[in-house]
Write an enzyme that holds these catalytic residues in place. Structure first.
Site, PDB file in Angstrom:
ATOM      1  N   GLU A 265       0.134  -1.276   0.171  1.00  0.00           N
ATOM      2  CA  GLU A 265       0.555   0.039   0.193  1.00  0.00           C
ATOM      3  C   GLU A 265       1.066   0.749   0.462  1.00  0.00           C
ATOM      4  OE1 GLU A 265      -2.136   2.653   3.114  1.00  0.00           O
ATOM      5  OE2 GLU A 265      -2.494   0.557   3.439  1.00  0.00           O
ATOM      6  N   CYS A 302      -3.497   7.132   5.268  1.00  0.00           N
ATOM      7  CA  CYS A 302      -2.908   6.823   3.710  1.00  0.00           C
ATOM      8  C   CYS A 302      -4.553   7.552   2.926  1.00  0.00           C
ATOM      9  CB  CYS A 302      -3.339   5.590   3.681  1.00  0.00           C
ATOM     10  SG  CYS A 302      -4.333   4.239   4.727  1.00  0.00           S
TER      11      CYS A 302
END
Length: 510
Positions: A265, A302
Protein backbone atom coordinates in the site's frame (compact mmCIF):
# COMPACT_ATOMS: atom_id res chain seq x y z
CA UNK A 1 8.95 -0.51 31.32
CA UNK A 2 12.33 -1.80 30.16
CA UNK A 3 13.75 -2.10 26.68
CA UNK A 4 16.68 -4.16 25.47
CA UNK A 5 16.75 -3.04 21.84
CA UNK A 6 17.36 -6.62 20.78
CA UNK A 7 16.18 -8.62 17.81
CA UNK A 8 13.64 -11.36 18.50
CA UNK A 9 14.66 -14.32 16.37
CA UNK A 10 12.74 -17.55 16.80
CA UNK A 11 12.10 -17.22 20.51
CA UNK A 12 15.49 -15.75 21.40
CA UNK A 13 16.68 -12.21 22.08
CA UNK A 14 19.77 -11.40 20.03
CA UNK A 15 21.69 -8.15 19.87
CA UNK A 16 21.72 -6.80 16.34
CA UNK A 17 25.29 -6.61 15.08
CA UNK A 18 24.83 -4.20 12.17
CA UNK A 19 25.06 -0.78 13.84
CA UNK A 20 22.61 0.84 16.20
CA UNK A 21 20.04 3.62 16.36
CA UNK A 22 17.88 5.36 18.95
CA UNK A 23 14.18 5.97 19.04
CA UNK A 24 13.17 9.63 18.74
CA UNK A 25 10.64 11.56 20.77
CA UNK A 26 8.43 12.80 17.95
CA UNK A 27 7.38 16.09 19.51
CA UNK A 28 10.93 17.25 20.31
CA UNK A 29 13.28 15.32 18.05
CA UNK A 30 15.28 14.17 21.09
CA UNK A 31 16.73 10.66 21.26
CA UNK A 32 15.16 8.31 23.80
CA UNK A 33 17.29 6.07 26.04
CA UNK A 34 18.38 2.57 24.96
CA UNK A 35 19.74 1.84 21.51
CA UNK A 36 18.38 -0.72 19.06
CA UNK A 37 20.71 -2.98 17.12
CA UNK A 38 20.27 -3.46 13.39
CA UNK A 39 20.20 -6.99 12.04
CA UNK A 40 23.19 -8.27 10.09
CA UNK A 41 22.81 -10.33 6.88
CA UNK A 42 23.54 -13.49 8.89
CA UNK A 43 20.85 -12.59 11.42
CA UNK A 44 18.30 -11.97 8.66
CA UNK A 45 19.16 -15.35 7.21
CA UNK A 46 18.84 -17.00 10.61
CA UNK A 47 15.31 -15.62 10.94
CA UNK A 48 14.29 -16.85 7.48
CA UNK A 49 15.80 -20.31 8.10
CA UNK A 50 13.82 -20.61 11.32
CA UNK A 51 10.65 -19.37 9.61
CA UNK A 52 11.02 -21.96 6.86
CA UNK A 53 11.52 -24.72 9.41
CA UNK A 54 8.48 -23.51 11.33
CA UNK A 55 6.37 -23.47 8.18
CA UNK A 56 6.35 -27.26 7.95
CA UNK A 57 4.50 -27.63 11.24
CA UNK A 58 2.64 -24.33 11.45
CA UNK A 59 0.88 -24.77 8.12
CA UNK A 60 -0.61 -28.01 9.45
CA UNK A 61 -1.92 -26.66 12.75
CA UNK A 62 -5.57 -27.45 13.21
CA UNK A 63 -7.89 -24.50 12.81
CA UNK A 64 -8.89 -24.35 16.45
CA UNK A 65 -5.26 -24.19 17.62
CA UNK A 66 -4.43 -21.51 15.09
CA UNK A 67 -7.45 -19.44 16.09
CA UNK A 68 -6.54 -19.78 19.77
CA UNK A 69 -3.01 -18.59 18.96
CA UNK A 70 -4.34 -15.41 17.36
CA UNK A 71 -6.54 -14.80 20.37
CA UNK A 72 -3.53 -15.40 22.59
CA UNK A 73 -1.62 -12.64 20.82
CA UNK A 74 -4.51 -10.25 21.45
CA UNK A 75 -4.55 -11.15 25.14
CA UNK A 76 -0.79 -10.70 25.47
CA UNK A 77 -0.98 -7.24 23.86
CA UNK A 78 -3.73 -6.22 26.25
CA UNK A 79 -1.66 -7.53 29.18
CA UNK A 80 1.13 -5.02 28.40
CA UNK A 81 -1.22 -2.37 29.77
CA UNK A 82 -0.53 1.34 29.81
CA UNK A 83 3.20 0.93 29.15
CA UNK A 84 2.39 0.29 25.50
CA UNK A 85 0.33 3.45 25.15
CA UNK A 86 2.86 5.64 26.96
CA UNK A 87 5.74 4.45 24.80
CA UNK A 88 3.76 4.81 21.58
CA UNK A 89 2.71 8.35 22.57
CA UNK A 90 6.35 9.30 23.04
CA UNK A 91 7.59 7.77 19.80
CA UNK A 92 4.76 9.00 17.55
CA UNK A 93 3.22 12.09 19.25
CA UNK A 94 -0.18 10.50 18.64
CA UNK A 95 -2.69 11.25 21.42
CA UNK A 96 -3.71 8.72 24.04
CA UNK A 97 -7.27 8.33 22.77
CA UNK A 98 -6.11 7.59 19.23
CA UNK A 99 -3.60 4.97 20.41
CA UNK A 100 -6.03 3.29 22.80
CA UNK A 101 -8.47 3.04 19.92
CA UNK A 102 -5.74 1.64 17.69
CA UNK A 103 -4.85 -0.97 20.29
CA UNK A 104 -8.49 -2.04 20.34
CA UNK A 105 -8.47 -2.22 16.57
CA UNK A 106 -5.31 -4.35 16.63
CA UNK A 107 -6.67 -6.86 19.12
CA UNK A 108 -10.07 -6.74 17.44
CA UNK A 109 -8.71 -7.72 14.05
CA UNK A 110 -6.69 -10.55 15.60
CA UNK A 111 -9.92 -11.89 17.06
CA UNK A 112 -11.73 -11.29 13.77
CA UNK A 113 -9.20 -13.48 11.97
CA UNK A 114 -9.50 -16.07 14.72
CA UNK A 115 -13.21 -16.32 13.93
CA UNK A 116 -12.43 -16.50 10.22
CA UNK A 117 -9.98 -19.34 10.83
CA UNK A 118 -12.50 -21.30 12.89
CA UNK A 119 -15.11 -20.90 10.15
CA UNK A 120 -12.63 -22.35 7.65
CA UNK A 121 -14.17 -20.60 4.63
CA UNK A 122 -10.79 -19.35 3.45
CA UNK A 123 -9.80 -22.92 2.54
CA UNK A 124 -12.45 -22.81 -0.24
CA UNK A 125 -12.78 -26.59 -0.27
CA UNK A 126 -14.18 -27.88 -3.58
CA UNK A 127 -15.21 -31.42 -4.41
CA UNK A 128 -15.67 -32.51 -8.02
CA UNK A 129 -16.50 -36.25 -7.97
CA UNK A 130 -15.20 -38.73 -10.51
CA UNK A 131 -17.43 -40.12 -13.27
CA UNK A 132 -15.86 -43.34 -14.61
CA UNK A 133 -18.72 -43.80 -17.09
CA UNK A 134 -18.26 -40.47 -18.83
CA UNK A 135 -17.58 -40.73 -22.58
CA UNK A 136 -15.34 -40.42 -24.45
CA UNK A 137 -13.01 -40.29 -21.40
CA UNK A 138 -13.63 -40.98 -17.71
CA UNK A 139 -13.80 -37.92 -15.48
CA UNK A 140 -11.20 -37.84 -12.66
CA UNK A 141 -11.89 -37.10 -9.01
CA UNK A 142 -10.82 -33.51 -8.33
CA UNK A 143 -10.58 -31.75 -5.00
CA UNK A 144 -9.28 -28.27 -4.22
CA UNK A 145 -8.16 -26.33 -1.20
CA UNK A 146 -6.15 -23.18 -0.48
CA UNK A 147 -2.83 -23.68 1.24
CA UNK A 148 -0.49 -21.09 2.85
CA UNK A 149 2.23 -19.75 0.57
CA UNK A 150 5.09 -19.84 3.09
CA UNK A 151 6.95 -17.38 5.32
CA UNK A 152 5.83 -13.76 4.95
CA UNK A 153 7.92 -10.61 5.47
CA UNK A 154 5.88 -7.80 7.02
CA UNK A 155 7.01 -4.16 7.06
CA UNK A 156 5.67 -2.03 9.91
CA UNK A 157 4.05 1.27 8.91
CA UNK A 158 5.04 4.64 10.35
CA UNK A 159 1.52 6.03 10.77
CA UNK A 160 -0.10 3.09 12.57
CA UNK A 161 2.35 1.85 15.23
CA UNK A 162 -0.06 -0.89 16.31
CA UNK A 163 -2.73 -1.67 13.71
CA UNK A 164 -0.36 -1.76 10.71
CA UNK A 165 2.78 -2.80 12.52
CA UNK A 166 4.21 -5.78 14.38
CA UNK A 167 0.89 -7.50 15.15
CA UNK A 168 -1.21 -5.52 12.69
CA UNK A 169 -3.40 -6.59 9.83
CA UNK A 170 -0.64 -8.02 7.62
CA UNK A 171 0.76 -10.14 10.44
CA UNK A 172 -2.69 -11.24 11.62
CA UNK A 173 -3.85 -12.29 8.14
CA UNK A 174 -0.58 -14.09 7.34
CA UNK A 175 -0.63 -16.03 10.61
CA UNK A 176 -4.31 -16.81 10.04
CA UNK A 177 -3.43 -18.25 6.64
CA UNK A 178 -0.82 -20.54 8.22
CA UNK A 179 2.29 -18.54 7.31
CA UNK A 180 5.15 -17.76 9.73
CA UNK A 181 5.94 -14.05 9.88
CA UNK A 182 9.16 -12.06 10.01
CA UNK A 183 8.48 -8.40 10.86
CA UNK A 184 10.84 -5.60 9.89
CA UNK A 185 10.01 -3.03 12.56
CA UNK A 186 9.63 0.61 11.56
CA UNK A 187 12.44 2.76 12.92
CA UNK A 188 9.91 5.44 13.96
CA UNK A 189 8.61 3.36 16.88
CA UNK A 190 11.09 0.60 17.80
CA UNK A 191 10.20 0.56 21.50
CA UNK A 192 6.53 0.07 20.73
CA UNK A 193 7.52 -2.67 18.28
CA UNK A 194 9.66 -4.42 20.88
CA UNK A 195 6.81 -4.48 23.40
CA UNK A 196 4.37 -5.95 20.88
CA UNK A 197 7.01 -8.31 19.49
CA UNK A 198 7.57 -9.78 22.92
CA UNK A 199 3.81 -10.24 23.28
CA UNK A 200 3.67 -12.23 20.03
CA UNK A 201 6.70 -14.23 21.13
CA UNK A 202 4.98 -15.12 24.43
CA UNK A 203 1.89 -16.26 22.54
CA UNK A 204 4.04 -18.49 20.30
CA UNK A 205 5.54 -20.12 23.39
CA UNK A 206 2.19 -20.50 25.16
CA UNK A 207 0.70 -22.12 22.05
CA UNK A 208 3.62 -24.59 21.83
CA UNK A 209 4.41 -23.54 18.28
CA UNK A 210 7.77 -23.71 16.57
CA UNK A 211 9.65 -20.58 17.74
CA UNK A 212 10.41 -19.65 14.13
CA UNK A 213 6.72 -18.87 13.64
CA UNK A 214 7.56 -15.26 14.50
CA UNK A 215 10.65 -13.05 14.43
CA UNK A 216 11.18 -9.30 14.78
CA UNK A 217 14.11 -7.47 13.17
CA UNK A 218 15.40 -3.90 13.40
CA UNK A 219 17.26 -2.10 10.63
CA UNK A 220 19.67 0.83 10.63
CA UNK A 221 19.07 1.48 6.92
CA UNK A 222 17.46 -0.45 4.09
CA UNK A 223 19.56 -3.61 4.05
CA UNK A 224 17.31 -5.76 6.24
CA UNK A 225 14.20 -5.10 4.18
CA UNK A 226 16.01 -5.72 0.93
CA UNK A 227 17.56 -8.94 2.24
CA UNK A 228 14.20 -10.24 3.48
CA UNK A 229 12.50 -9.71 0.13
CA UNK A 230 15.41 -11.32 -1.71
CA UNK A 231 15.64 -14.38 0.55
CA UNK A 232 14.44 -17.53 -1.22
CA UNK A 233 12.59 -18.76 1.88
CA UNK A 234 10.31 -15.70 2.01
CA UNK A 235 7.28 -16.26 -0.21
CA UNK A 236 5.24 -13.03 0.11
CA UNK A 237 5.55 -9.48 1.44
CA UNK A 238 3.16 -7.11 3.21
CA UNK A 239 4.18 -3.44 3.06
CA UNK A 240 2.62 -0.08 3.96
CA UNK A 241 4.64 3.01 3.16
CA UNK A 242 5.88 5.29 0.41
CA UNK A 243 5.62 4.64 -3.31
CA UNK A 244 9.40 4.83 -3.55
CA UNK A 245 9.86 2.19 -0.86
CA UNK A 246 7.14 -0.08 -2.21
CA UNK A 247 8.36 -0.01 -5.80
CA UNK A 248 11.92 -0.74 -4.65
CA UNK A 249 10.71 -3.91 -2.90
CA UNK A 250 8.57 -4.88 -5.89
CA UNK A 251 11.65 -4.58 -8.11
CA UNK A 252 13.69 -6.83 -5.82
CA UNK A 253 10.89 -9.40 -5.64
CA UNK A 254 10.43 -9.46 -9.42
CA UNK A 255 14.15 -10.06 -10.05
CA UNK A 256 14.33 -13.11 -7.81
CA UNK A 257 14.86 -16.49 -9.42
CA UNK A 258 11.42 -17.27 -8.01
CA UNK A 259 9.50 -13.96 -8.04
CA UNK A 260 7.07 -13.42 -5.18
CA UNK A 261 4.07 -11.15 -4.64
CA UNK A 262 4.57 -7.87 -2.80
CA UNK A 263 1.31 -6.50 -1.40
CA UNK A 264 2.25 -2.87 -1.03
CA UNK A 265 0.00 0.00 0.00
CA UNK A 266 1.80 3.08 -1.26
CA UNK A 267 0.15 6.30 -2.40
CA UNK A 268 -3.33 7.79 -2.54
CA UNK A 269 -4.80 11.31 -2.53
CA UNK A 270 -8.39 10.08 -2.13
CA UNK A 271 -10.50 12.40 -4.32
CA UNK A 272 -13.68 13.91 -2.92
CA UNK A 273 -16.32 14.91 -5.49
CA UNK A 274 -18.67 17.67 -4.42
CA UNK A 275 -21.69 17.52 -6.70
CA UNK A 276 -23.29 20.95 -7.23
CA UNK A 277 -26.68 20.43 -5.60
CA UNK A 278 -25.34 18.67 -2.53
CA UNK A 279 -22.74 21.39 -2.06
CA UNK A 280 -25.26 24.21 -2.49
CA UNK A 281 -27.57 22.78 0.17
CA UNK A 282 -24.94 21.58 2.69
CA UNK A 283 -21.96 23.92 2.45
CA UNK A 284 -21.56 24.38 6.20
CA UNK A 285 -21.74 20.67 7.04
CA UNK A 286 -19.43 19.63 4.20
CA UNK A 287 -16.85 22.32 4.95
CA UNK A 288 -16.67 21.46 8.66
CA UNK A 289 -16.50 17.73 7.95
CA UNK A 290 -13.79 18.24 5.36
CA UNK A 291 -11.56 20.29 7.66
CA UNK A 292 -12.01 17.74 10.46
CA UNK A 293 -11.05 14.91 8.13
CA UNK A 294 -8.13 16.82 6.60
CA UNK A 295 -6.45 17.47 9.97
CA UNK A 296 -7.30 14.14 11.63
CA UNK A 297 -4.08 12.65 12.96
CA UNK A 298 -2.16 15.59 11.45
CA UNK A 299 -3.34 14.31 8.07
CA UNK A 300 -1.13 11.23 8.41
CA UNK A 301 -3.71 8.77 7.12
CA UNK A 302 -3.44 6.88 3.85
CA UNK A 303 -7.11 7.83 3.32
CA UNK A 304 -6.59 11.55 3.96
CA UNK A 305 -8.82 13.66 1.60
CA UNK A 306 -6.07 15.35 -0.40
CA UNK A 307 -8.09 16.32 -3.48
CA UNK A 308 -11.42 18.12 -3.77
CA UNK A 309 -13.18 18.15 -7.16
CA UNK A 310 -16.07 20.55 -7.70
CA UNK A 311 -17.74 22.66 -10.39
CA UNK A 312 -16.91 26.36 -10.28
CA UNK A 313 -19.70 28.57 -8.99
CA UNK A 314 -21.30 30.20 -5.97
CA UNK A 315 -21.54 26.98 -3.97
CA UNK A 316 -17.84 26.26 -4.38
CA UNK A 317 -17.01 29.87 -3.50
CA UNK A 318 -19.04 29.48 -0.31
CA UNK A 319 -17.26 26.22 0.53
CA UNK A 320 -13.84 27.82 0.10
CA UNK A 321 -14.90 30.88 2.08
CA UNK A 322 -15.95 28.70 4.99
CA UNK A 323 -12.75 26.67 4.95
CA UNK A 324 -10.72 29.89 4.98
CA UNK A 325 -12.54 30.78 8.20
CA UNK A 326 -12.01 27.36 9.79
CA UNK A 327 -8.42 26.50 8.91
CA UNK A 328 -6.68 29.51 10.52
CA UNK A 329 -8.11 28.35 13.85
CA UNK A 330 -6.52 24.91 13.54
CA UNK A 331 -3.56 24.33 15.85
CA UNK A 332 -0.43 22.66 14.47
CA UNK A 333 0.14 19.01 15.34
CA UNK A 334 3.35 17.12 15.96
CA UNK A 335 4.05 14.70 13.16
CA UNK A 336 5.20 11.12 13.44
CA UNK A 337 8.88 11.77 12.81
CA UNK A 338 11.10 14.77 12.12
CA UNK A 339 11.69 13.48 8.59
CA UNK A 340 7.95 13.18 7.91
CA UNK A 341 7.50 16.74 9.20
CA UNK A 342 10.27 17.95 6.89
CA UNK A 343 8.83 16.10 3.88
CA UNK A 344 5.41 17.60 4.58
CA UNK A 345 6.81 21.11 4.73
CA UNK A 346 8.65 20.54 1.45
CA UNK A 347 5.48 19.23 -0.21
CA UNK A 348 3.48 22.24 0.96
CA UNK A 349 6.24 24.54 -0.31
CA UNK A 350 6.09 22.90 -3.74
CA UNK A 351 2.38 23.56 -3.98
CA UNK A 352 2.79 27.10 -2.70
CA UNK A 353 5.40 27.89 -5.35
CA UNK A 354 3.57 26.23 -8.26
CA UNK A 355 2.66 28.89 -10.85
CA UNK A 356 -0.87 27.53 -11.36
CA UNK A 357 -1.74 26.89 -7.73
CA UNK A 358 -3.13 29.45 -5.28
CA UNK A 359 -2.90 29.16 -1.50
CA UNK A 360 -6.36 29.41 0.08
CA UNK A 361 -5.74 29.07 3.80
CA UNK A 362 -3.47 27.55 6.39
CA UNK A 363 -3.57 26.70 10.07
CA UNK A 364 -1.60 28.20 12.89
CA UNK A 365 2.19 27.93 12.46
CA UNK A 366 4.13 25.50 14.59
CA UNK A 367 7.59 24.14 15.36
CA UNK A 368 9.85 22.25 12.98
CA UNK A 369 8.35 18.99 14.28
CA UNK A 370 4.75 20.04 13.65
CA UNK A 371 2.61 20.20 10.55
CA UNK A 372 0.54 23.27 9.72
CA UNK A 373 -2.64 22.46 7.78
CA UNK A 374 -2.74 23.97 4.29
CA UNK A 375 -5.32 24.23 1.51
CA UNK A 376 -4.73 25.22 -2.11
CA UNK A 377 -6.74 25.55 -5.31
CA UNK A 378 -6.16 25.23 -9.04
CA UNK A 379 -8.23 25.16 -12.20
CA UNK A 380 -9.34 21.90 -13.77
CA UNK A 381 -7.46 22.77 -16.96
CA UNK A 382 -4.27 23.38 -14.96
CA UNK A 383 -4.62 20.11 -13.07
CA UNK A 384 -4.93 18.26 -16.37
CA UNK A 385 -1.72 19.86 -17.69
CA UNK A 386 0.42 19.20 -14.61
CA UNK A 387 0.73 15.58 -13.51
CA UNK A 388 2.85 16.62 -10.51
CA UNK A 389 -0.28 18.04 -8.90
CA UNK A 390 -1.32 14.44 -8.25
CA UNK A 391 1.71 13.82 -6.03
CA UNK A 392 0.74 12.90 -2.49
CA UNK A 393 1.67 15.32 0.27
CA UNK A 394 1.60 13.15 3.38
CA UNK A 395 -0.04 15.34 5.98
CA UNK A 396 -2.86 17.85 6.38
CA UNK A 397 -2.66 19.38 2.90
CA UNK A 398 -5.46 19.52 0.33
CA UNK A 399 -5.93 20.79 -3.22
CA UNK A 400 -9.28 22.06 -4.52
CA UNK A 401 -9.74 21.67 -8.28
CA UNK A 402 -12.17 24.18 -9.80
CA UNK A 403 -13.71 22.45 -12.79
CA UNK A 404 -15.48 24.51 -15.46
CA UNK A 405 -18.32 21.97 -15.61
CA UNK A 406 -19.11 18.32 -15.01
CA UNK A 407 -17.50 17.38 -18.32
CA UNK A 408 -14.16 18.78 -17.17
CA UNK A 409 -14.62 17.16 -13.77
CA UNK A 410 -15.03 13.83 -15.53
CA UNK A 411 -11.86 14.51 -17.54
CA UNK A 412 -10.00 15.09 -14.27
CA UNK A 413 -11.28 11.77 -12.95
CA UNK A 414 -10.10 10.05 -16.14
CA UNK A 415 -6.60 11.49 -15.59
CA UNK A 416 -6.23 10.27 -11.99
CA UNK A 417 -4.02 7.41 -10.84
CA UNK A 418 -5.39 4.54 -8.76
CA UNK A 419 -6.77 5.44 -5.32
CA UNK A 420 -7.75 3.78 -2.06
CA UNK A 421 -10.99 5.76 -1.77
CA UNK A 422 -13.24 8.11 -3.69
CA UNK A 423 -15.93 10.01 -1.80
CA UNK A 424 -18.99 11.69 -3.31
CA UNK A 425 -21.31 14.24 -1.76
CA UNK A 426 -24.65 13.75 -3.45
CA UNK A 427 -28.29 14.65 -2.92
CA UNK A 428 -31.36 13.47 -4.82
CA UNK A 429 -30.85 16.03 -7.59
CA UNK A 430 -27.28 14.83 -8.22
CA UNK A 431 -28.00 11.13 -8.54
CA UNK A 432 -28.18 10.99 -12.34
CA UNK A 433 -24.76 12.62 -12.65
CA UNK A 434 -23.33 10.47 -9.87
CA UNK A 435 -24.67 7.27 -11.44
CA UNK A 436 -22.96 8.21 -14.70
CA UNK A 437 -19.58 8.41 -12.95
CA UNK A 438 -19.78 5.27 -10.81
CA UNK A 439 -18.37 2.88 -13.48
CA UNK A 440 -15.31 5.13 -13.79
CA UNK A 441 -14.95 5.39 -10.02
CA UNK A 442 -15.13 1.61 -9.66
CA UNK A 443 -12.11 1.40 -11.93
CA UNK A 444 -10.33 4.10 -9.94
CA UNK A 445 -10.56 2.96 -6.30
CA UNK A 446 -11.18 0.07 -3.95
CA UNK A 447 -13.75 1.85 -1.77
CA UNK A 448 -16.46 4.30 -2.81
CA UNK A 449 -18.25 6.45 -0.22
CA UNK A 450 -21.30 8.68 -0.31
CA UNK A 451 -21.69 11.76 1.92
CA UNK A 452 -18.67 11.02 4.07
CA UNK A 453 -14.87 10.89 4.09
CA UNK A 454 -12.66 7.82 3.90
CA UNK A 455 -10.52 8.45 6.99
CA UNK A 456 -12.39 5.85 9.05
CA UNK A 457 -11.54 2.31 7.89
CA UNK A 458 -13.88 -0.23 9.44
CA UNK A 459 -12.29 -3.62 10.12
CA UNK A 460 -14.95 -5.97 8.80
CA UNK A 461 -15.51 -8.76 6.27
CA UNK A 462 -16.82 -6.35 3.62
CA UNK A 463 -14.02 -3.77 3.86
CA UNK A 464 -11.64 -3.17 0.95
CA UNK A 465 -8.50 -1.22 1.76
CA UNK A 466 -6.73 -1.38 -1.56
CA UNK A 467 -7.02 -0.10 -5.09
CA UNK A 468 -5.33 0.11 -8.49
CA UNK A 469 -1.67 1.11 -8.68
CA UNK A 470 -0.16 3.17 -7.07
CA UNK A 471 -2.68 2.96 -4.22
CA UNK A 472 -1.56 -0.64 -3.94
CA UNK A 473 0.68 -2.89 -5.98
CA UNK A 474 -2.17 -5.35 -6.57
CA UNK A 475 -5.63 -3.85 -6.88
CA UNK A 476 -7.24 -7.27 -6.44
CA UNK A 477 -6.27 -7.36 -2.77
CA UNK A 478 -7.09 -5.65 0.52
CA UNK A 479 -4.97 -5.14 3.65
CA UNK A 480 -8.00 -4.66 5.93
CA UNK A 481 -10.87 -7.08 6.49
CA UNK A 482 -11.09 -10.84 6.28
CA UNK A 483 -10.38 -10.93 2.53
CA UNK A 484 -6.79 -9.97 3.43
CA UNK A 485 -6.09 -13.62 4.26
CA UNK A 486 -6.29 -14.58 0.57
CA UNK A 487 -3.07 -12.67 -0.17
CA UNK A 488 -1.14 -15.40 1.59
CA UNK A 489 -2.86 -18.46 0.16
CA UNK A 490 -2.72 -20.34 -3.13
CA UNK A 491 -4.98 -23.05 -4.57
CA UNK A 492 -3.90 -26.68 -5.00
CA UNK A 493 -5.89 -29.33 -6.85
CA UNK A 494 -5.67 -33.02 -5.82
CA UNK A 495 -6.54 -35.45 -8.61
CA UNK A 496 -7.49 -39.08 -7.97
CA UNK A 497 -5.93 -39.14 -4.49
CA UNK A 498 -6.64 -42.25 -2.40
CA UNK A 499 -8.21 -41.44 0.95
CA UNK A 500 -5.13 -42.53 2.86
CA UNK A 501 -3.01 -39.64 1.57
CA UNK A 502 -5.67 -36.96 1.08
CA UNK A 503 -5.42 -33.93 3.39
CA UNK A 504 -7.97 -34.34 6.18
CA UNK A 505 -9.98 -31.32 5.08
CA UNK A 506 -10.61 -32.94 1.68
CA UNK A 507 -11.59 -36.42 2.86
CA UNK A 508 -15.13 -37.61 2.36
CA UNK A 509 -17.24 -36.93 5.41
CA UNK A 510 -19.15 -39.90 6.83
Amino acid sequence: MTFNGNLLIAGKEVRGSNGEFYATEASTGKSLPVSFGGASPDQVEAATIEAWEAFGSYRDTDLESRAAFLEGIAEEIEAIGDDLIVRAMSETALPRGRLEGERNRTTGQLRLFAREVRAGRFQELRFDPADPSRKPAPKPDLRLRNIPVGPVAVFGASNFPLAFSVAGGDTASALAAGCPVIVKAHSAHPGTSELVGRAVQRAVTASRLHPGTFSLLFDTGFEVGQALVADRRVRAVGFTGSRRGGTALIDIASRRRQPIPVYAEMSSINPVILFPNALAKSVEVIAKSFVSSLILGAGQFCTNPGLILAVDGDALDAFIARTTELLPEVAPQAMLTPSIAQNFCEGVARLRSHPEVRAIASGKPGSEYEGTAALFETAGSSFLKHEELQDEVFGAAGLVVRCANLVELEAVIDALEGQLTVAMFVNDDDQIDARHLIPKLEMLAGRLLVNGFGTGVEVSPAMVHGGPYPATSDGRSTSVGTLAIYRFLRPVCYQDFPSGILPNALKDKA
